[in-house]
Design a protein around this motif. Structure first.
Motif, short mmCIF file in Angstrom:
data_model
loop_
_atom_site.label_atom_id
_atom_site.label_comp_id
_atom_site.label_asym_id
_atom_site.label_seq_id
_atom_site.Cartn_x
_atom_site.Cartn_y
_atom_site.Cartn_z
N GLY B 51 6.09 4.68 -1.94
CA GLY B 51 4.69 4.27 -2.10
C GLY B 51 3.66 5.37 -1.99
N THR B 57 3.50 3.23 -10.67
CA THR B 57 2.46 2.20 -10.70
C THR B 57 2.52 1.38 -11.99
N LEU B 60 0.39 -5.67 -12.00
CA LEU B 60 0.88 -7.02 -11.68
C LEU B 60 -0.32 -7.94 -11.83
N GLU B 63 -3.52 -6.05 -11.99
CA GLU B 63 -3.93 -5.19 -10.89
C GLU B 63 -2.85 -4.15 -10.61
N PRO B 64 -3.26 -2.92 -10.29
CA PRO B 64 -2.26 -1.88 -10.06
C PRO B 64 -1.41 -2.17 -8.84
N ALA B 65 -0.11 -1.91 -8.94
CA ALA B 65 0.81 -2.10 -7.82
C ALA B 65 1.92 -1.07 -7.93
N ARG B 66 2.45 -0.67 -6.79
CA ARG B 66 3.59 0.25 -6.77
C ARG B 66 4.85 -0.55 -7.08
N CYS B 68 7.79 0.43 -6.82
CA CYS B 68 8.84 0.74 -5.83
C CYS B 68 8.61 -0.01 -4.53
N LEU B 69 7.47 -0.68 -4.39
CA LEU B 69 7.18 -1.42 -3.16
C LEU B 69 7.12 -2.92 -3.42
N VAL B 70 7.77 -3.36 -4.48
CA VAL B 70 7.85 -4.78 -4.80
C VAL B 70 9.31 -5.06 -5.19
N HIS B 78 4.91 -13.29 -11.66
CA HIS B 78 3.78 -12.47 -12.09
C HIS B 78 3.94 -11.91 -13.50
N GLY B 140 -4.70 8.05 -5.20
CA GLY B 140 -3.40 7.53 -4.80
C GLY B 140 -2.25 7.99 -5.68
#
Lengths: 289, 170
Positions: B51, B57, B60, B63-66, B68-70, B78, B140
């Motif tokens: 993360g 990135t 979802l 909206e931006p999301a990692r 590797c963290l989902v 989604h 980020g």
């Protein structure tokens, strides 16, 4: 850097979630946003046999604003709470602090309640929880209970939550009318874990300070409230004893040295950040509640 | 109750770039790996896997999301948009992709998909960022070539291209 195998549970109701947690006991872990948990799993610092993924549980995603508190459900994402105008109007400290939580791409998934339950001393929201006299609402096989913030955090990543309980919501207490708040932190890269951070609440009567409390990020093992009232109460904005405040902070915090910064530097930083946030918060037109 | 030592395989269905895709994968499959290995969408890059770097990135529900963290299984409900969904036709680049080309905002290109997705979502939220805001918006995401100056320029340029295209179609 992959998580160890686990069994994935996807309860649809709180009752189901509690039942599964009761069954798997200490082998289970609750997954909500996962922004702190998944890195721990990937690095194999944790390898629970069961993950109770509550993302599909109905009714946990509400923000409620009342006369006494802002109640945040367990599935409310940091970004959702940050955007919530009602919550920001009732308790500006929430938005002030949330802007410092990691990066936007983390805030869209990470939950505020999860970050509190995770109890990382470098988390912003545990500090806000204690400063506002928050209450943690937990549910487990023995029923529901409420835990005052002051009794919730017991150590780095440790709380009084039982292994088979999950946090359903956190209620942040509203501050008395006229209280000004501020939040500031310093990190090597904007959005990374803070080297030190401060949440501040100041009661004012005109330009005279009547009360002041602070809580800290990354420099205390457990978030707690430092009463700055003895140094500040009765003093006017132009005449704040900033050196005394800095000394109070220096003697209160107990940071650890690590690869990012030595303890002495973090101690100095906490004192300096408190001095700065106190100045900006008490300056007219800024930080008004 | 199932034993964790025996891998639990799940049928995972995602809506990716507007298309329903199903594959069988273990519960522990990260969304980043699911996209790359199970669905063959290798545009999403995997860097640090905890993360920090932002290379993986995706969007979802916009909206931006990692990634590797989902977990892929959690992302089932989604809408996922990867860099392929933002544009993969060199003759028809998205505004952010065009700005990256014009401003020389990529060097080795490894971090680029994460920047493209992050900036695409950011411009929806703030259509006219200042260079200072652009700098904050990309904070980020890490670029190991350290090409940040031109990436900041590209964020601002992309916002101009969005407006130019809007005027052209008026």
């Amino acid at each position: 850097m992959k998580p160890a195998p686990f069994v994935h549970h996807a309860p649809r109701t709180l009752e189901e979630a509690v039942a599964v947690l009761g069954e798997v006991g200490h082998d289970g872990k609750v997954l909500a946003g996962g922004q702190s948990l998944i890195p721990l799993l990937s690095m194999r610092l944790a390898s629970p046999a069961h993950l109770v993924d509550v993302n599909g549980v109905a009714g946990l995603d509400a923000v409620e604003v009342t006369d006494t508190h802002v109640r945040v459900g367990a599935l409310v994402r940091h970004a959702g709470l940050e955007r919530h105008d009602g919550a920001a109007a009732a308790l500006p400290l929430l938005r002030q602090a949330l802007r410092n939580v990691a990066h936007p791409a983390i805030r869209t998934r990470g939950t505020t309640v999860g970050s509190i339950a995770h109890a990382d001393p470098s988390g912003e929201m545990p500090a806000v929880t204690v400063l506002t006299g928050g209450v943690v609402e937990a549910a487990g096989p023995r029923g529901r209970r409420e835990i005052a913030a002051a009794d919730f955090f017991t150590g780095p990543l440790e709380t009084t939550l039982a292994e088979d309980e999950l946090v359903v919501a956190v209620r942040f207490g509203l501050l008395p009318a006229g209280t000004r708040t501020g939040f500031v932190e310093s990190a090597r890269r904007s959005g990374d874990y803070a080297l030190a951070g401060v949440a501040l609440a100041v009661g004012m009567d005109g330009d005279v300070v009547t009360s002041a409390t602070a809580s800290f990020v990354s420099v205390t093992p457990v978030p707690d409230v430092l009463d700055l009232g003895p140094a500040l109460a009765g003093r006017s904005v132009g005449d704040l004893p900033l050196d005394d405040v800095a000394e109070l902070v220096r003697s209160h915090v107990g940071p650890e040295s690590d690869i990012h910064a030595p303890a002495d530097y973090r101690r100095m930083l906490a004192a300096e950040l408190t001095r700065r946030v106190l100045t900006t918060t008490t300056t007219p037109t800024e930080g008004a509640a | 109750m199932t034993d964790a030592a025996t891998e639990q395989l799940l049928e995972i269905t995602l809506r990716v770039n507007g298309v329903r895709r199903t594959a069988s994968a273990p519960a522990r499959r990260l969304l980043s790996d699911f996209l790359r290995h199970d669905l063959g969408l290798t545009g999403t890059h995997v860097g640090c896997e905890h993360g920090v770097c932002g290379a993986c990135t995706v969007l979802l529900d916009g909206e931006p999301a990692r990634a590797c963290l989902v977990f892929a299984v959690t992302a089932q409900a989604h809408e996922v948009t990867t860099v392929e969904g933002i544009g993969h036709d060199p003759a028809n680049l998205s505004p952010v992709q065009q700005a990256f080309a014009e401003c020389h905002a990529l060097q080795c290109g490894f971090c680029t998909p994460g920047f493209i997705t992050t900036i695409t979502a950011y411009l929806d939220e703030n259509p006219q960022p200042t260079p200072e805001e652009a700098r904050e918006a990309i904070s980020g995401n890490l670029c190991r070539c350290t090409g940040y100056q031109n990436i900041v320029k590209a964020v601002v340029r992309a916002s101009e291209i969005v407006r130019e295209r809007e005027e052209e179609t008026r």
